[in-house]
Motif scaffolding. Structure first.
Motif: not given
Length: 461
Positions: A355-366
């Motif tokens: 079982h593998n719940p996960q949270i993902n966050f990403s940004v592209t500043p440039t």
């Protein structure tokens, strides 16, 4: 010759290694920089060159034990060089060959591929070598020879480019591509990398007793308007059996039925979703197989923001064996995936018994820089089965009385990743991962936290 005849008789031809025109293949942790190969002779001759180097530092990744300084608790340099040559005799007839040389420098692991997790050395050898008939982007085509297989999000079939030597197959392939759908048929055998020897597929290597044949049908469509991907597939794997999943009682012969759906954020007002589900039935080393795995995820994209932030939540599940002594097996078979993309960059986990719940966050500043933060939680689906690493085979702890009565909670992982595309030819990547040990480790042995850091540069021409 008898095995070769069997391979040819069961072979269906397919496309592999090139994304279907109706959908993109997901990027690897370090995406290809988008370069164009060097062209000569009015474009008929192409030359491509790649150099990749990655420094890794690992501590407790394998034993979760600070009291033991094992061969995996060290730092090393991974180096990879590739040289490819292609020639188009006509628009519908092309040949291509790519050689590869990989080295592991420093550290205390043996330089034998796979020993103590080593990526090892493999002196210049053939990575790809095929003949291509037709245009893979439209109409019928055939590709015959050594090449990558890459399907969907690579959860079950991918080239595993993160690994220094990657993964390649000797394959026969047929493809038909229409504007909004494509159909691939293939039959193949995975290639085993051995230093100072000509790399051979398991079917054609007389010294290998596994004799794997991996075949399939993959149908990609754009028939659902809100989806970027709506795929359906059937994979078939057969071999002579092994003891990776319990006593060898016979041969392996099973089918995997699955589907992959991905929503289009632009058509869903910033929201996206994806799901992949797969069911398996047949036999694994003579034991009756019934297994299931699923991936479900959703996210929100701030489409108008210049940094392109995305916040996502996902859950991954795969069955584990419920009773090793009953003659049946419920362990999901992870086939030939690129798991490094999905279940934590420390590579502790494959898509099996989990079982593998996960949270993902990403940004592209440039436009050149992308930053990612991923948070994972892990549990065993069954304590009667092993917690298996990224290869889907190697167990973290033995399945004994202590493991069966232990908590099923393996732990947590945090991954920080930065990718910088310096120019069309040079891409940089750096990351740090922390694994916080859970009660399953405490109940079965050492339970120290693990660390992984790396810096990578990839140059393509």
């Amino acid at each position: 010759m008898k095995r070769l005849a069997l391979f040819l008789a069961t072979a269906s031809l397919a496309h592999a290694g090139t994304p279907a025109p109706v959908k993109p293949v997901p990027p690897a942790p370090l995406p290809p920089p988008g370069y164009a190969p060097i062209t000569l002779l009015d474009g008929k001759l192409t030359v491509d060159i790649q150099e990749k180097m990655r420094v890794e530092v690992r501590e407790n990744n394998f034993d979760f034990n600070s009291a033991v300084n094992g061969p995996q608790d060290a730092s090393w340099l991974l180096q990879r060089f590739r040289l490819g040559l292609g020639y188009s005799f006509t628009p519908w007839f092309k040949i291509y060959a790519q050689g590869q040389d990989v080295r592991e420098i420093g550290g205390s692991r043996p330089n034998e591929i796979g020993t103590f997790g080593s990526e090892g050395d493999d002196t210049f050898d053939l990575l790809k070598g095929y003949v291509q008939l037709g245009d893979i982007k439209k109409g019928p085509s055939a590709t015959i020879g050594r090449q990558f297989l890459s399907y969907g999000d690579q959860r079950l079939v991918g080239p595993l480019e993160w690994l220094n030597q990657a993964r390649t197959f000797d394959a026969l392939k047929l493809r038909y591509a229409a504007p909004k759908w494509s159909l691939d048929l293939f039959s193949s055998s995975p290639v085993v990398f051995k230093d100072h020897e000509w790399n051979k597929s398991t079917l054609l290597d007389d010294d290998d007793n596994l004799n794997e044949i991996f075949s399939g049908l993959y149908f990609s469509t754009q028939f659902v308007p809100i989806n970027t991907t709506t795929d359906f597939y059937v994979f078939h794997k057969m071999d002579d059996g092994n003891a990776n999943f319990g006593p060898k009682l016979g041969d392996t012969n099973f089918l995997t039925f699955g589907t992959l759906w991905k929503g289009d954020a632009k058509k869903l007002r910033g929201w996206d979703y994806e799901t992949e589900m797969a069911f398996q039935t047949g036999e694994v080393s003579g034991r009756d197989l019934t297994a299931f795995a699923g991936h479900w995820g959703a996210g929100y994209n701030w489409l108008g923001h210049p940094w392109k932030p995305r916040l996502g939540l996902q859950y991954n599940y795969a069955t584990g064996d419920q009773n090793p002594a009953d003659g049946d097996i419920e362990t999901f078979q992870n086939l030939y995936p690129t798991n490094h993309l999905f279940y934590g960059y420390m590579d502790t986990t494959g898509w099996t018994n989990m079982h593998n719940p996960q949270i993902n966050f990403s940004v592209t500043p440039t436009p050149k820089l992308k930053l990612m933060l991923d948070y994972h939680l892990y549990w065993n689906a069954s304590n009667d089965d092993a917690w298996r690493r990224v290869n889907g085979v190697t167990g973290v702890r033995p399945v004994n009385a202590a493991a069966r009565s232990a908590s099923s909670f393996r732990g947590q992982e945090v991954d920080l990743t930065a990718i910088y595309k310096l120019n069309p030819h040079v891409a940089l990547q750096a990351g740090y991962s922390l694994f916080i040990a859970g009660d399953y480790l405490s109940d079965t042995g050492a339970d120290d936290n693990a660390h992984f850091g790396y810096v990578q540069v990839q140059i393509d021409f």
